[in-house]
Design an enzyme around this catalytic site. Structure first.
Site, PDB file in Angstrom:
ATOM      1  N   LYS A  76       0.882  -1.174   0.003  1.00 17.37           N
ATOM      2  CA  LYS A  76       0.143  -0.249   0.067  1.00 17.37           C
ATOM      3  C   LYS A  76       0.838   1.090  -0.124  1.00 17.37           C
ATOM      4  CE  LYS A  76      -3.847   2.053   2.596  1.00 17.37           C
ATOM      5  NZ  LYS A  76      -4.698   1.751   3.712  1.00 17.37           N
ATOM      6  N   SER A 151      -9.536   1.885   2.658  1.00 14.78           N
ATOM      7  CA  SER A 151      -8.770   2.595   2.053  1.00 14.78           C
ATOM      8  C   SER A 151      -7.739   1.822   1.229  1.00 14.78           C
ATOM      9  CB  SER A 151      -7.981   3.787   2.747  1.00 14.78           C
ATOM     10  OG  SER A 151      -7.207   3.094   3.741  1.00 14.78           O
ATOM     11  N   SER A 175      -9.832  -0.694   7.077  1.00 10.05           N
ATOM     12  CA  SER A 175      -9.280  -0.687   5.620  1.00 10.05           C
ATOM     13  C   SER A 175      -8.636  -2.011   5.272  1.00 10.05           C
ATOM     14  CB  SER A 175      -8.405   0.679   5.449  1.00 10.05           C
ATOM     15  OG  SER A 175      -9.283   1.680   5.334  1.00 10.05           O
TER      16      SER A 175
HETATM   17  N1  GLN Z   1     -13.112   4.146   6.683  1.00 13.40           N
HETATM   18  C1  GLN Z   1     -12.520   4.467   7.543  1.00 13.40           C
HETATM   19  C2  GLN Z   1     -11.931   6.044   7.548  1.00 13.40           C
HETATM   20  O1  GLN Z   1     -12.212   6.657   6.618  1.00 13.40           O
HETATM   21  C3  GLN Z   1     -11.407   3.672   7.690  1.00 13.40           C
HETATM   22  C4  GLN Z   1     -10.140   3.788   7.186  1.00 13.40           C
HETATM   23  C5  GLN Z   1      -8.883   3.067   7.582  1.00 13.40           C
HETATM   24  O2  GLN Z   1      -8.901   1.965   8.133  1.00 13.40           O
HETATM   25  N2  GLN Z   1      -7.910   3.494   6.904  1.00 13.40           N
HETATM   26  O3  GLN Z   1     -11.650   6.500   8.418  1.00 13.40           O
END
Ligand code: GLN
Length: 483
Positions: A76, A151, A175
């Site tokens: 990532k 994400s 995510s």
């Molecule tokens: N959807 C959540 C957020 O936007 C989690 C994102 C993540 O785990 N990086 O904060």
């Protein structure tokens, strides 16, 4: 070759059915051919990958062994990679070449993994759809009009489309697990502190945790083995022995106590997903598990608490991006204030700016007690609920997401609608617990995931349950059409 799992690749490399260089070459051409449809990579490091593959082949020829030696991976794009752009999905870091490797990257490279490149992601890991990337949205290989989740959407889409067998992701509020669920993968968020955060660009430091995305639990075990362990460079890394995650995969589930939280199955959950979750419970019962209803009474407060704490930490972490030291700088600033304002205004996208504003507000004098302190108190109550539940059960099971993957753009105008999709995943981050999502069926041709949560440092239990489940089901073996 692209159909092979990491475990199968390990066997193929060990018995010399193919070399790492051959495998790497085959996957690089598959990425070139198919990724334009998906947009799952931000950077492909072809030359470096082939060099790493030849080095791995040489290590093997010299007698070295190891399941990950010569196997492919992609990171990532928030894991710092020495000499390679590390953008975090943001215009702010579009020109940033990391001067060092994150601990996770270094550990997997030492184990001999070959990095094919950096995967697309929501900007600064904020999102559940992978639509907020500066490099454009990622498409779900199961239906190119749908989101892959976020994400870590690029990491998930690439593995789901068989561009490579495994990737790294990070999970601040879901995510890893949520995109795994939406693309038919197995994804594991380890216990907070199990995997070093050093060199991972921070979103919300008390919640962020790196982990693996792959097709099977067996592969996640191999990868977690390579990623986990104490790191003196991360002050929240925990000095806890790392067990052999592969050794216990086949352990019996006889007498395993599964808790089903009654709060998970209320309004808001797609009834077809509820049906698939119940079907997965039946399979585990056949394997000897016993099921019990439990309660997590403070779960309803998780989204409001998370969406105060995560933006608060983000607003602090992102204050370093000011146009002065590294990253994006606006053209022709009038003075220092103009430089700060325009560099941040032009370098950050809309969702990141929204979170910075919410976080700064929640931390400001006069509001700190009302929002931030209150959210931290709720966080403790949520943790206490889990500790109490784990007195009675060994694992907690439920849906990973309330809905299958939605259409691109369907929730972009309404950030709160997207935040609500995180309802089942964010509690594990607030409590610091390990969680895993595994494939459990399809709704309208789109994958559905089941989530398992375990007590602290019991990743091995999650992998064992998921592996046994994957021995008696074939959801995880299904591939999207055209890939
Ligand atoms: N959807 C959540 C957020 O936007 C989690 C994102 C993540 O785990 N990086 O904060």
């Amino acid at each position: 070759m692209h159909q092979l799992t990491l475990a199968e690749i390990a066997r193929g490399l060990a018995d010399k059915s193919f070399s790492s260089e051959e495998l790497t070459g085959a996957l690089l051409s598959r990425i070139k051919q198919l990724d334009p449809q998906l947009n799952s990579f931000i950077t492909v490091t072809e030359t470096q990958a082939l060099e790493q593959a030849r080095a791995a082949d040489a290590r093997r020829a010299a007698g070295e062994t190891g399941a990950l030696l010569g196997a492919p991976i992609a990171h990532k794009d928030l894991f710092c990679t020495n000499g390679v752009r590390t953008s975090c999905g943001s215009k702010m870091l579009d020109n940033f070449t990391a001067p060092y490797d994150a601990t996770v990257v270094a550990k997997l490279a030492e184990a001999g993994m070959v990095s094919l490149g950096k995967t697309n992601m929501d900007e600064f890991a904020m999102g559940s759809a992978n639509e907020s990337s500066h490099y454009g949205a990622v498409k779900n290989p199961w239906n190119l009009e749908h989101v892959p989740g976020g994400s870590s959407g690029g990491s998930a889409a690439a593995v789901a489309a068989r561009l490579l067998p495994a990737t790294t992701g990070t999970d601040t509020g879901g995510s890893i697990r949520q995109p795994a669920a939406l693309t038919n993968l197995t994804g594991l968020k380890p216990t907070y502190g199990r995997v070093s955060r050093w060199g991972m660009i921070a979103y919300a430091s008390s919640l962020d945790q790196g982990g693996p995305l792959a097709r099977t639990a067996e592969d996640c075990a191999l990868l977690l083995q390579g990623m986990a362990g104490f790191d003196a460079k991360d002050s929240t890394s925990v000095d806890e022995p790392v067990p052999d995650f592969s050794a216990n995969l086949n352990a019996s589930l006889q007498g395993l106590r599964i808790g089903l939280p009654k709060e998970y199955f209320g309004a808001g959950l797609d009834p077809r997903i509820a049906g698939l979750v119940q079907a997965s419970v039946k399979e585990l019962e056949k394997l000897g598990a016993v099921v019990k209803e439990i309660s997590l009474p403070n779960m309803q407060h998780a989204i409001p608490a998370y969406y105060v704490i995560a933006p608060a930490e983000a607003s602090s972490n992102l204050s370093r991006f000011d146009g002065v030291r590294f990253g994006y700088r606006c053209e022709d600033p009038k003075d220092l204030t103009d430089l700060y304002k325009r560099s941040r205004g032009e370098g950050f996208g809309a969702e990141v700016q929204r979170r910075i504003m919410v976080g700064t507000y929640a931390l400001s004098a006069g509001y700190y007690d009302a929002y931030y302190v209150k959210a931290q108190q709720i966080r403790r109550l949520i943790k206490n609920d889990f500790v109490a539940a784990f007195n009675d059960v060994d694992v907690i099971l439920g849906p990973t997401t309330p809905n299958p993957a939605w259409k691109l753009g369907a929730k972009s105008a309404d950030p709160v609608a997207a935040y609500l999709e995180d309802v089942y995943t964010i509690t594990a981050n607030l409590a610091g617990l390990p969680g895993l999502s595994m494939p459990a069926g399809f709704v309208d041709g789109l994958p559905v995931g089941v989530q398992l949560l375990a007590p602290y440092f019991q990743e091995g239990r999650l992998l064992n349950i998921a592996h046994r489940y994957q021995q008696v089901t074939d959801w995880h073996t299904r591939a999207p059409n055209g890939f």
